[in-house]
Write an enzyme that holds these catalytic residues in place. Structure first.
Site, PDB file in Angstrom:
ATOM      1  N   VAL A   1      56.364 -40.185  15.782  1.00  0.00           N
ATOM      2  CA  VAL A   1      55.231 -40.135  14.928  1.00  0.00           C
ATOM      3  C   VAL A   1      55.063 -39.315  13.828  1.00  0.00           C
ATOM      4  O   VAL A   1      54.539 -39.352  12.680  1.00  0.00           O
ATOM      5  CB  VAL A   1      54.254 -39.405  15.866  1.00  0.00           C
ATOM      6  CG1 VAL A   1      52.785 -39.063  15.184  1.00  0.00           C
ATOM      7  CG2 VAL A   1      53.890 -40.536  17.118  1.00  0.00           C
ATOM      8  N   GLU A   2      56.184 -38.151  13.824  1.00  0.00           N
ATOM      9  CA  GLU A   2      56.060 -37.258  12.798  1.00  0.00           C
ATOM     10  C   GLU A   2      56.955 -37.887  11.361  1.00  0.00           C
ATOM     11  O   GLU A   2      56.410 -37.362  10.159  1.00  0.00           O
ATOM     12  CB  GLU A   2      56.890 -35.749  13.168  1.00  0.00           C
ATOM     13  CG  GLU A   2      55.975 -35.067  13.953  1.00  0.00           C
ATOM     14  CD  GLU A   2      54.881 -34.209  13.169  1.00  0.00           C
ATOM     15  OE1 GLU A   2      54.780 -34.476  12.092  1.00  0.00           O
ATOM     16  OE2 GLU A   2      54.027 -33.624  13.944  1.00  0.00           O
ATOM     17  N   SER A   3      58.076 -38.543  11.573  1.00  0.00           N
ATOM     18  CA  SER A   3      58.771 -38.610  10.448  1.00  0.00           C
ATOM     19  C   SER A   3      59.119 -40.044  10.607  1.00  0.00           C
ATOM     20  O   SER A   3      59.915 -40.656   9.769  1.00  0.00           O
ATOM     21  CB  SER A   3      60.053 -37.955  10.464  1.00  0.00           C
ATOM     22  OG  SER A   3      60.888 -37.912  11.426  1.00  0.00           O
TER      23      SER A   3
END
Length: 223
Positions: free
Chosen positions: A121-123
């Site tokens: 989800v972050e990167s």
């Protein structure tokens, strides 16, 4: 006086010409005989010269360089054993870092499926990602979480810092993954507020990470 000199000179020229003809013929005949005698050796001589030339050319040619043996290709995130079925819940760009995620999740006592869900989800697995707020790397960790000399864009360093931060939040949360993820996204202060007071983007973030995490676990987990 003039006629005598002329006739004498003519006789001399004739004698000289007549004397040279047998000599020239003898020379030509001798040369023809020599060539005939040696003509049988010409093919042998030619073949010997050709063989010698080829030998010298082959001896002086550089020997072909054998390529180095191929080694098994390996990504920096590879692990030694086959991946668990839970990894299929994540994009290939995240699966690429499986080995590193396993190492750092194990080092901090975290479920690797949870770490992989955060990375996804972050990167989306892009270790060069930088957010508008300055978060960096695979787990989008803020620069102040790194020590002197540490490179936030290095995948191993970034995963270690992110896993360490997750562990610290988990210890403070009383075991609530929702609060842990809210604190990871919006800061530790969010953990003390009810979910209804979280920013909308934080609520969406928590839902996305939990959905991926639960899917990976339901598929059989991440190993």
């Amino acid at each position: 006086m003039g006629g005598g000199r002329g006739s004498g000179s003519l006789l001399g020229r004739l004698k000289c010409r007549g004397g040279r003809r047998p000599i020239a013929r003898a020379i030509r005949e001798r040369w023809r005989l020599k060539m005939r005698d040696s003509s049988g050796c010409l093919p042998v001589l030619t073949a010997a010269l050709l063989a010698a030339f080829l030998f010298v050319a082959l001896a002086s040619a550089p020997s072909p360089i054998s390529p180095p043996p191929l080694e098994p290709a390996s990504e920096s995130g590879d692990a030694d054993h086959a991946p668990g079925p839970g990894w299929e819940a994540f994009p290939l760009a995240v699966q690429r870092w499986r080995g590193a995620i396993l190492r750092h999740a194990d080092a901090f006592g975290l479920d690797p499926c949870l770490v992989a869900a955060v990375v996804s989800v972050e990167s989306a697995g892009n270790h060069r990602a930088i957010s508008p707020r300055g978060a960096r790397g695979l787990m989008q960790v803020m620069p102040f979480h790194f020590g002197p000399g540490e490179d936030p864009m290095d995948p191993e360093t970034n995963l270690r810092a992110g896993a360490r931060y997750l562990r610290a939040l988990l210890d403070r949360s009383g075991g609530s993954l929702q609060r842990v993820l809210a604190g990871y996204h919006a800061g530790p202060a969010a953990m003390g507020r009810p979910a209804s007071r979280w920013p909308s983007e934080t609520r969406i973030y928590v839902e996305r990470v939990l959905r991926l995490y639960r899917e990976a676990v339901s598929r059989g987990g991440c190993r």
